[in-house]
Scaffold this active site. Sequence first.
Site, PDB file in Angstrom:
ATOM      1  N   ASP A 129      -2.527  -1.858   8.899  1.00 36.13           N
ATOM      2  CA  ASP A 129      -2.692  -1.777  10.078  1.00 36.13           C
ATOM      3  C   ASP A 129      -3.490  -0.298  10.447  1.00 36.13           C
ATOM      4  O   ASP A 129      -3.510   0.263   9.834  1.00 36.13           O
ATOM      5  CB  ASP A 129      -1.043  -1.566  10.727  1.00 36.13           C
ATOM      6  CG  ASP A 129      -1.227  -1.823  12.200  1.00 36.13           C
ATOM      7  OD1 ASP A 129      -2.192  -1.807  12.999  1.00 36.13           O
ATOM      8  OD2 ASP A 129      -0.112  -1.406  12.820  1.00 36.13           O
TER       9      ASP A 129
ATOM     10  N   GLY B  89      -3.123   1.494  12.566  1.00 32.72           N
ATOM     11  CA  GLY B  89      -2.288   2.932  12.914  1.00 32.72           C
ATOM     12  C   GLY B  89      -2.248   3.105  14.500  1.00 32.72           C
ATOM     13  O   GLY B  89      -1.519   4.002  14.997  1.00 32.72           O
TER      14      GLY B  89
ATOM     15  N   ASP C  11       4.599  -9.984   9.964  1.00 28.60           N
ATOM     16  CA  ASP C  11       5.307  -8.605   9.403  1.00 28.60           C
ATOM     17  C   ASP C  11       6.322  -8.267  10.042  1.00 28.60           C
ATOM     18  O   ASP C  11       6.402  -8.390  11.287  1.00 28.60           O
ATOM     19  CB  ASP C  11       4.264  -7.648   8.920  1.00 28.60           C
ATOM     20  CG  ASP C  11       3.910  -6.749  10.337  1.00 28.60           C
ATOM     21  OD1 ASP C  11       4.680  -5.850  10.439  1.00 28.60           O
ATOM     22  OD2 ASP C  11       3.209  -7.355  11.003  1.00 28.60           O
TER      23      ASP C  11
ATOM     24  N   CYS D 183      21.168 -18.927  -3.153  1.00 27.85           N
ATOM     25  CA  CYS D 183      20.104 -18.001  -3.207  1.00 27.85           C
ATOM     26  C   CYS D 183      20.044 -17.660  -4.571  1.00 27.85           C
ATOM     27  O   CYS D 183      20.990 -17.451  -5.228  1.00 27.85           O
ATOM     28  CB  CYS D 183      20.389 -16.572  -2.527  1.00 27.85           C
ATOM     29  SG  CYS D 183      18.869 -15.410  -2.551  1.00 27.85           S
TER      30      CYS D 183
END
Length: 371
Positions: free
Chosen positions: A93, A95, A268, A306
Amino acid sequence: MNPPGTFHITATDGSARTGVLYTAHGIVNTPIFMPVGTVGSVKAIAPDDLEAISAEIILGNTYHLYLRPGDELIARRGGLHVFNAWEKPILTDSGGFQIFSLSSLRKLHKDGVIFRSHIDGSKHVFTPERVITIQRNLNSDIMMVLDECVAANADYTYTAQSLDLTIHWAKRSRDVYPKGEGDNLLFGIVQGGMFKSLRHSSVSQLIDLDFDGYAIGGLSVGEPKEIMMELLYDTAPLLPKTKPRYLMGVGTPLDILKGIEAGVDMFDCVLPTRNARNGTLYTSQGKLNIKRKEYAEDDLPLDENCSCYTCQTFSRAYLRHLFHSQELLAFRLNSIHNLTYFLNIIFGARKAIHGGYFFNYKQQVEQLYCN
Protein backbone atom coordinates in the site's frame (compact mmCIF):
# COMPACT_ATOMS: atom_id res chain seq x y z
CA MET A 1 5.71 -17.78 -18.04
CA ASN A 2 3.61 -14.80 -19.05
CA PRO A 3 5.07 -11.32 -18.40
CA PRO A 4 4.14 -9.55 -15.14
CA GLY A 5 0.80 -7.81 -15.42
CA THR A 6 -0.81 -10.48 -17.59
CA PHE A 7 -4.31 -11.21 -16.27
CA HIS A 8 -6.50 -14.01 -17.57
CA ILE A 9 -10.15 -14.60 -16.60
CA THR A 10 -10.68 -18.35 -16.26
CA ALA A 11 -14.38 -18.59 -15.28
CA THR A 12 -17.39 -16.38 -14.56
CA ASP A 13 -20.69 -16.76 -12.73
CA GLY A 14 -22.68 -13.57 -13.07
CA SER A 15 -20.21 -10.78 -12.25
CA ALA A 16 -18.14 -13.09 -10.03
CA ARG A 17 -15.00 -14.33 -11.74
CA THR A 18 -11.85 -16.37 -11.28
CA GLY A 19 -8.57 -15.46 -12.87
CA VAL A 20 -4.80 -15.65 -12.86
CA LEU A 21 -2.53 -12.63 -12.35
CA TYR A 22 1.14 -12.99 -13.27
CA THR A 23 3.77 -11.15 -11.21
CA ALA A 24 7.57 -11.16 -11.03
CA HIS A 25 7.43 -13.53 -8.04
CA GLY A 26 4.82 -15.93 -9.31
CA ILE A 27 1.15 -16.19 -10.13
CA VAL A 28 -1.79 -15.11 -8.01
CA ASN A 29 -5.04 -17.00 -8.47
CA THR A 30 -8.11 -14.82 -8.02
CA PRO A 31 -10.26 -14.14 -6.17
CA ILE A 32 -7.65 -13.92 -3.43
CA PHE A 33 -7.38 -12.78 0.18
CA MET A 34 -4.06 -11.14 1.11
CA PRO A 35 -2.90 -11.48 4.73
CA VAL A 36 -1.70 -8.11 6.02
CA GLY A 37 1.99 -7.89 6.90
CA THR A 38 2.18 -4.18 7.68
CA VAL A 39 5.84 -4.01 8.69
CA GLY A 40 6.95 -6.93 6.54
CA SER A 41 5.52 -9.74 8.66
CA VAL A 42 2.00 -11.05 9.20
CA LYS A 43 1.59 -10.66 12.97
CA ALA A 44 2.51 -13.86 14.88
CA ILE A 45 2.89 -15.79 11.61
CA ALA A 46 6.07 -17.09 9.93
CA PRO A 47 6.51 -17.50 6.16
CA ASP A 48 6.35 -21.29 6.59
CA ASP A 49 2.95 -20.91 8.25
CA LEU A 50 1.74 -18.85 5.30
CA GLU A 51 3.00 -21.49 2.87
CA ALA A 52 1.23 -24.21 4.85
CA ILE A 53 -2.15 -22.46 4.61
CA SER A 54 -1.69 -21.80 0.85
CA ALA A 55 -1.38 -18.02 1.04
CA GLU A 56 -0.36 -16.72 -2.38
CA ILE A 57 0.38 -13.04 -1.75
CA ILE A 58 0.80 -10.81 1.31
CA LEU A 59 0.50 -7.08 1.85
CA GLY A 60 3.10 -4.68 3.26
CA ASN A 61 2.83 -0.98 4.07
CA THR A 62 5.05 1.65 2.49
CA TYR A 63 4.60 4.20 5.28
CA HIS A 64 5.64 1.83 8.07
CA LEU A 65 8.51 0.20 6.17
CA TYR A 66 9.84 3.61 5.10
CA LEU A 67 9.94 4.80 8.71
CA ARG A 68 11.33 1.56 10.11
CA PRO A 69 13.69 -0.01 9.12
CA GLY A 70 13.84 2.18 5.99
CA ASP A 71 13.33 1.35 2.32
CA GLU A 72 17.00 1.93 1.44
CA LEU A 73 18.14 -0.49 4.14
CA ILE A 74 15.72 -3.08 2.76
CA ALA A 75 16.99 -2.42 -0.77
CA ARG A 76 20.55 -3.08 0.40
CA ARG A 77 19.36 -6.44 1.76
CA GLY A 78 18.02 -7.36 -1.69
CA GLY A 79 14.43 -6.14 -1.35
CA LEU A 80 11.51 -7.10 0.85
CA HIS A 81 11.25 -10.69 -0.43
CA VAL A 82 14.81 -11.40 0.66
CA PHE A 83 14.48 -9.38 3.87
CA ASN A 84 11.40 -11.21 5.16
CA ALA A 85 12.04 -14.59 3.45
CA TRP A 86 8.69 -14.55 1.62
CA GLU A 87 9.36 -15.68 -1.95
CA LYS A 88 5.84 -15.24 -3.31
CA PRO A 89 4.19 -11.98 -4.46
CA ILE A 90 3.90 -8.90 -2.24
CA LEU A 91 1.61 -5.90 -2.63
CA THR A 92 2.54 -2.65 -0.88
CA ASP A 93 0.00 0.00 0.00
CA SER A 94 1.21 3.55 -0.63
CA GLY A 95 0.82 4.52 3.02
CA GLY A 96 -1.71 7.19 2.12
CA PHE A 97 -4.38 5.82 4.45
CA GLN A 98 -1.98 5.77 7.40
CA ILE A 99 -0.73 9.29 6.71
CA PHE A 100 -4.19 10.75 6.39
CA SER A 101 -5.21 9.00 9.59
CA LEU A 102 -2.59 11.10 11.38
CA SER A 103 -4.81 14.23 10.98
CA SER A 104 -2.96 16.78 13.12
CA LEU A 105 0.42 15.28 12.21
CA ARG A 106 0.17 15.93 8.46
CA LYS A 107 -0.29 18.74 5.95
CA LEU A 108 -1.56 18.28 2.41
CA HIS A 109 -0.41 20.24 -0.65
CA LYS A 110 -0.37 19.80 -4.42
CA ASP A 111 3.12 18.31 -4.48
CA GLY A 112 2.39 15.71 -1.80
CA VAL A 113 2.02 15.47 1.94
CA ILE A 114 4.20 16.62 4.83
CA PHE A 115 3.80 14.47 7.92
CA ARG A 116 5.39 13.72 11.25
CA SER A 117 6.35 10.19 12.21
CA HIS A 118 4.09 8.55 14.77
CA ILE A 119 7.27 6.96 16.17
CA ASP A 120 9.48 9.94 17.01
CA GLY A 121 7.76 13.03 15.60
CA SER A 122 10.37 13.53 12.86
CA LYS A 123 9.27 15.41 9.74
CA HIS A 124 8.91 13.66 6.36
CA VAL A 125 7.59 14.40 2.87
CA PHE A 126 5.79 11.95 0.59
CA THR A 127 5.34 12.97 -3.04
CA PRO A 128 3.83 10.67 -5.67
CA GLU A 129 7.31 10.18 -7.10
CA ARG A 130 8.89 9.48 -3.72
CA VAL A 131 6.27 6.84 -2.92
CA ILE A 132 7.06 5.04 -6.18
CA THR A 133 10.80 5.18 -5.42
CA ILE A 134 10.24 3.73 -1.95
CA GLN A 135 8.14 0.88 -3.32
CA ARG A 136 10.70 0.13 -6.02
CA ASN A 137 13.33 -0.05 -3.29
CA LEU A 138 11.10 -2.54 -1.50
CA ASN A 139 10.69 -4.32 -4.86
CA SER A 140 7.07 -5.19 -4.23
CA ASP A 141 5.27 -6.95 -7.05
CA ILE A 142 2.29 -4.59 -6.90
CA MET A 143 2.73 -0.92 -6.02
CA MET A 144 -0.06 1.51 -5.16
CA VAL A 145 -0.21 5.20 -6.08
CA LEU A 146 -0.35 7.91 -3.41
CA ASP A 147 -3.95 8.93 -2.73
CA GLU A 148 -6.08 10.73 -0.17
CA CYS A 149 -8.72 8.72 1.63
CA VAL A 150 -11.39 11.12 2.89
CA ALA A 151 -13.62 10.55 5.91
CA ALA A 152 -17.09 9.14 5.38
CA ASN A 153 -18.66 12.44 6.48
CA ALA A 154 -16.60 14.64 4.11
CA ASP A 155 -18.84 17.03 2.15
CA TYR A 156 -19.06 17.16 -1.65
CA THR A 157 -16.85 20.23 -2.07
CA TYR A 158 -13.98 18.84 -0.01
CA THR A 159 -14.31 15.39 -1.58
CA ALA A 160 -14.23 16.85 -5.10
CA GLN A 161 -11.09 18.84 -4.29
CA SER A 162 -9.52 15.77 -2.73
CA LEU A 163 -10.31 13.70 -5.82
CA ASP A 164 -8.67 16.30 -8.07
CA LEU A 165 -5.55 16.01 -5.92
CA THR A 166 -5.62 12.20 -5.97
CA ILE A 167 -5.96 12.16 -9.78
CA HIS A 168 -3.12 14.70 -10.09
CA TRP A 169 -0.95 12.42 -7.96
CA ALA A 170 -1.99 9.37 -10.00
CA LYS A 171 -0.90 11.09 -13.23
CA ARG A 172 2.46 11.97 -11.71
CA SER A 173 2.86 8.39 -10.48
CA ARG A 174 2.22 7.11 -13.98
CA ASP A 175 4.62 9.69 -15.46
CA VAL A 176 7.47 8.62 -13.18
CA TYR A 177 6.70 4.92 -13.75
CA PRO A 178 5.41 4.46 -17.32
CA LYS A 179 3.80 1.22 -18.40
CA GLY A 180 6.47 -1.33 -19.26
CA GLU A 181 9.14 0.45 -17.21
CA GLY A 182 9.81 -2.56 -14.97
CA ASP A 183 8.40 -5.76 -13.52
CA ASN A 184 6.65 -4.00 -10.62
CA LEU A 185 2.94 -3.52 -11.36
CA LEU A 186 1.26 -0.20 -10.56
CA PHE A 187 -2.39 0.05 -9.48
CA GLY A 188 -4.52 3.19 -9.48
CA ILE A 189 -6.96 3.85 -6.63
CA VAL A 190 -10.58 4.93 -7.08
CA GLN A 191 -11.66 7.60 -4.60
CA GLY A 192 -14.63 9.97 -4.44
CA GLY A 193 -15.96 9.51 -0.94
CA MET A 194 -19.65 8.71 -0.64
CA PHE A 195 -20.56 10.37 -3.96
CA LYS A 196 -21.29 8.15 -6.97
CA SER A 197 -20.69 10.92 -9.49
CA LEU A 198 -17.21 11.57 -8.11
CA ARG A 199 -16.38 7.87 -8.08
CA HIS A 200 -17.52 7.61 -11.71
CA SER A 201 -15.24 10.52 -12.58
CA SER A 202 -12.38 8.88 -10.70
CA VAL A 203 -12.80 5.61 -12.60
CA SER A 204 -12.92 7.38 -15.97
CA GLN A 205 -9.76 9.40 -15.35
CA LEU A 206 -7.83 6.43 -13.95
CA ILE A 207 -8.73 4.22 -16.92
CA ASP A 208 -7.19 6.85 -19.20
CA LEU A 209 -3.89 6.33 -17.35
CA ASP A 210 -3.93 2.58 -18.14
CA PHE A 211 -2.82 1.16 -14.81
CA ASP A 212 -2.03 -2.54 -14.39
CA GLY A 213 -4.96 -2.89 -12.00
CA TYR A 214 -7.48 -0.78 -10.13
CA ALA A 215 -8.25 -0.56 -6.43
CA ILE A 216 -11.49 0.65 -4.88
CA GLY A 217 -10.46 2.81 -1.94
CA GLY A 218 -12.25 4.97 0.58
CA LEU A 219 -14.84 2.40 1.66
CA SER A 220 -15.30 0.90 5.13
CA VAL A 221 -14.20 4.22 6.65
CA GLY A 222 -17.16 4.67 8.97
CA GLU A 223 -20.10 4.74 6.57
CA PRO A 224 -23.13 2.45 7.11
CA LYS A 225 -22.64 -1.01 5.60
CA GLU A 226 -25.58 -0.50 3.21
CA ILE A 227 -23.95 2.60 1.70
CA MET A 228 -20.61 0.83 1.39
CA MET A 229 -22.19 -2.03 -0.52
CA GLU A 230 -24.24 0.31 -2.72
CA LEU A 231 -21.08 2.17 -3.73
CA LEU A 232 -19.18 -1.07 -4.25
CA TYR A 233 -21.82 -2.59 -6.52
CA ASP A 234 -22.03 0.70 -8.42
CA THR A 235 -18.27 1.18 -8.86
CA ALA A 236 -16.86 -2.29 -9.57
CA PRO A 237 -18.64 -2.85 -12.93
CA LEU A 238 -17.18 0.41 -14.26
CA LEU A 239 -13.61 -0.89 -13.96
CA PRO A 240 -11.97 -2.64 -16.94
CA LYS A 241 -12.92 -6.31 -17.14
CA THR A 242 -9.44 -7.16 -18.38
CA LYS A 243 -7.63 -5.80 -15.29
CA PRO A 244 -7.57 -7.05 -11.68
CA ARG A 245 -9.83 -5.23 -9.22
CA TYR A 246 -8.84 -4.76 -5.58
CA LEU A 247 -11.16 -3.77 -2.72
CA MET A 248 -8.93 -2.18 -0.08
CA GLY A 249 -9.27 -2.98 3.62
CA VAL A 250 -12.50 -5.02 3.42
CA GLY A 251 -13.48 -7.02 5.38
CA THR A 252 -15.62 -9.77 6.92
CA PRO A 253 -16.15 -13.13 5.18
CA LEU A 254 -19.55 -11.94 3.98
CA ASP A 255 -18.16 -8.59 2.80
CA ILE A 256 -15.57 -10.46 0.77
CA LEU A 257 -18.18 -12.69 -0.86
CA LYS A 258 -20.30 -9.66 -1.71
CA GLY A 259 -17.21 -8.08 -3.21
CA ILE A 260 -16.64 -11.19 -5.33
CA GLU A 261 -20.29 -11.05 -6.39
CA ALA A 262 -19.69 -7.45 -7.54
CA GLY A 263 -16.73 -8.56 -9.65
CA VAL A 264 -13.79 -7.81 -7.32
CA ASP A 265 -10.70 -10.03 -7.44
CA MET A 266 -8.44 -9.05 -4.52
CA PHE A 267 -9.04 -8.35 -0.83
CA ASP A 268 -7.05 -7.54 2.30
CA CYS A 269 -8.01 -6.94 5.90
CA VAL A 270 -6.44 -7.14 9.36
CA LEU A 271 -9.64 -8.71 10.73
CA PRO A 272 -8.61 -12.40 10.82
CA THR A 273 -5.31 -11.78 12.63
CA ARG A 274 -6.59 -8.97 14.87
CA ASN A 275 -9.59 -11.02 15.95
CA ALA A 276 -7.32 -14.04 16.48
CA ARG A 277 -5.25 -12.04 18.96
CA ASN A 278 -8.46 -11.03 20.74
CA GLY A 279 -9.74 -14.62 20.97
CA THR A 280 -12.45 -14.37 18.30
CA LEU A 281 -12.27 -17.26 15.86
CA TYR A 282 -14.15 -18.08 12.66
CA THR A 283 -15.58 -21.56 12.13
CA SER A 284 -17.88 -23.38 9.75
CA GLN A 285 -20.57 -22.94 12.44
CA GLY A 286 -20.03 -19.19 12.87
CA LYS A 287 -17.83 -17.14 15.20
CA LEU A 288 -16.49 -18.55 18.46
CA ASN A 289 -15.00 -16.67 21.43
CA ILE A 290 -12.31 -18.97 22.85
CA LYS A 291 -12.14 -16.93 26.08
CA ARG A 292 -15.52 -18.22 27.25
CA LYS A 293 -15.68 -20.57 30.23
CA GLU A 294 -17.71 -23.16 28.33
CA TYR A 295 -14.54 -24.18 26.44
CA ALA A 296 -12.44 -24.85 29.57
CA GLU A 297 -12.94 -28.63 29.25
CA ASP A 298 -13.88 -28.84 25.59
CA ASP A 299 -11.69 -31.43 23.86
CA LEU A 300 -13.02 -30.71 20.38
CA PRO A 301 -10.92 -28.84 17.82
CA LEU A 302 -11.92 -25.28 16.99
CA ASP A 303 -13.57 -26.54 13.83
CA GLU A 304 -13.99 -30.22 12.98
CA ASN A 305 -14.25 -29.26 9.30
CA CYS A 306 -10.90 -27.44 9.27
CA SER A 307 -7.62 -29.06 8.23
CA CYS A 308 -5.29 -26.35 9.58
CA TYR A 309 -2.44 -27.21 11.97
CA THR A 310 -4.29 -25.70 14.92
CA CYS A 311 -7.46 -27.72 14.41
CA GLN A 312 -5.61 -30.94 13.63
CA THR A 313 -3.41 -30.70 16.73
CA PHE A 314 -5.02 -28.83 19.63
CA SER A 315 -8.28 -28.74 21.57
CA ARG A 316 -10.44 -25.77 22.41
CA ALA A 317 -9.57 -26.34 26.07
CA TYR A 318 -5.86 -26.00 25.36
CA LEU A 319 -6.33 -22.91 23.19
CA ARG A 320 -8.42 -21.29 25.91
CA HIS A 321 -5.72 -22.13 28.45
CA LEU A 322 -3.03 -20.53 26.26
CA PHE A 323 -5.10 -17.40 25.82
CA HIS A 324 -5.85 -16.94 29.52
CA SER A 325 -2.21 -17.70 30.38
CA GLN A 326 -1.19 -14.93 27.97
CA GLU A 327 1.03 -17.35 26.09
CA LEU A 328 2.26 -15.95 22.76
CA LEU A 329 1.62 -19.32 21.12
CA ALA A 330 -2.10 -18.51 21.34
CA PHE A 331 -1.64 -15.66 18.87
CA ARG A 332 0.11 -17.91 16.36
CA LEU A 333 -2.32 -20.82 16.59
CA ASN A 334 -5.40 -18.61 16.48
CA SER A 335 -4.01 -16.61 13.56
CA ILE A 336 -3.18 -19.75 11.59
CA HIS A 337 -6.76 -20.89 12.00
CA ASN A 338 -8.45 -17.58 11.15
CA LEU A 339 -6.30 -17.02 8.07
CA THR A 340 -7.02 -20.59 6.97
CA TYR A 341 -10.72 -19.90 7.36
CA PHE A 342 -10.56 -16.72 5.26
CA LEU A 343 -8.53 -18.43 2.55
CA ASN A 344 -10.90 -21.41 2.55
CA ILE A 345 -13.79 -18.99 2.01
CA ILE A 346 -11.91 -17.77 -1.06
CA PHE A 347 -11.07 -21.27 -2.29
CA GLY A 348 -14.72 -22.25 -1.89
CA ALA A 349 -15.75 -19.19 -3.89
CA ARG A 350 -13.43 -20.14 -6.73
CA LYS A 351 -14.87 -23.65 -6.84
CA ALA A 352 -18.42 -22.27 -6.77
CA ILE A 353 -17.73 -19.85 -9.62
CA HIS A 354 -16.31 -22.65 -11.75
CA GLY A 355 -19.31 -24.81 -10.85
CA GLY A 356 -21.88 -22.09 -11.52
CA TYR A 357 -23.32 -22.07 -7.99
CA PHE A 358 -21.64 -19.00 -6.46
CA PHE A 359 -24.91 -17.35 -5.41
CA ASN A 360 -25.92 -20.44 -3.39
CA TYR A 361 -22.46 -20.62 -1.85
CA LYS A 362 -22.67 -17.00 -0.74
CA GLN A 363 -26.11 -17.63 0.77
CA GLN A 364 -24.76 -20.52 2.85
CA VAL A 365 -22.06 -18.30 4.37
CA GLU A 366 -24.59 -15.50 4.81
CA GLN A 367 -26.72 -17.74 7.03
CA LEU A 368 -23.76 -18.16 9.42
CA TYR A 369 -23.21 -14.45 9.92
CA CYS A 370 -26.69 -12.99 9.67
CA ASN A 371 -28.39 -15.01 12.40
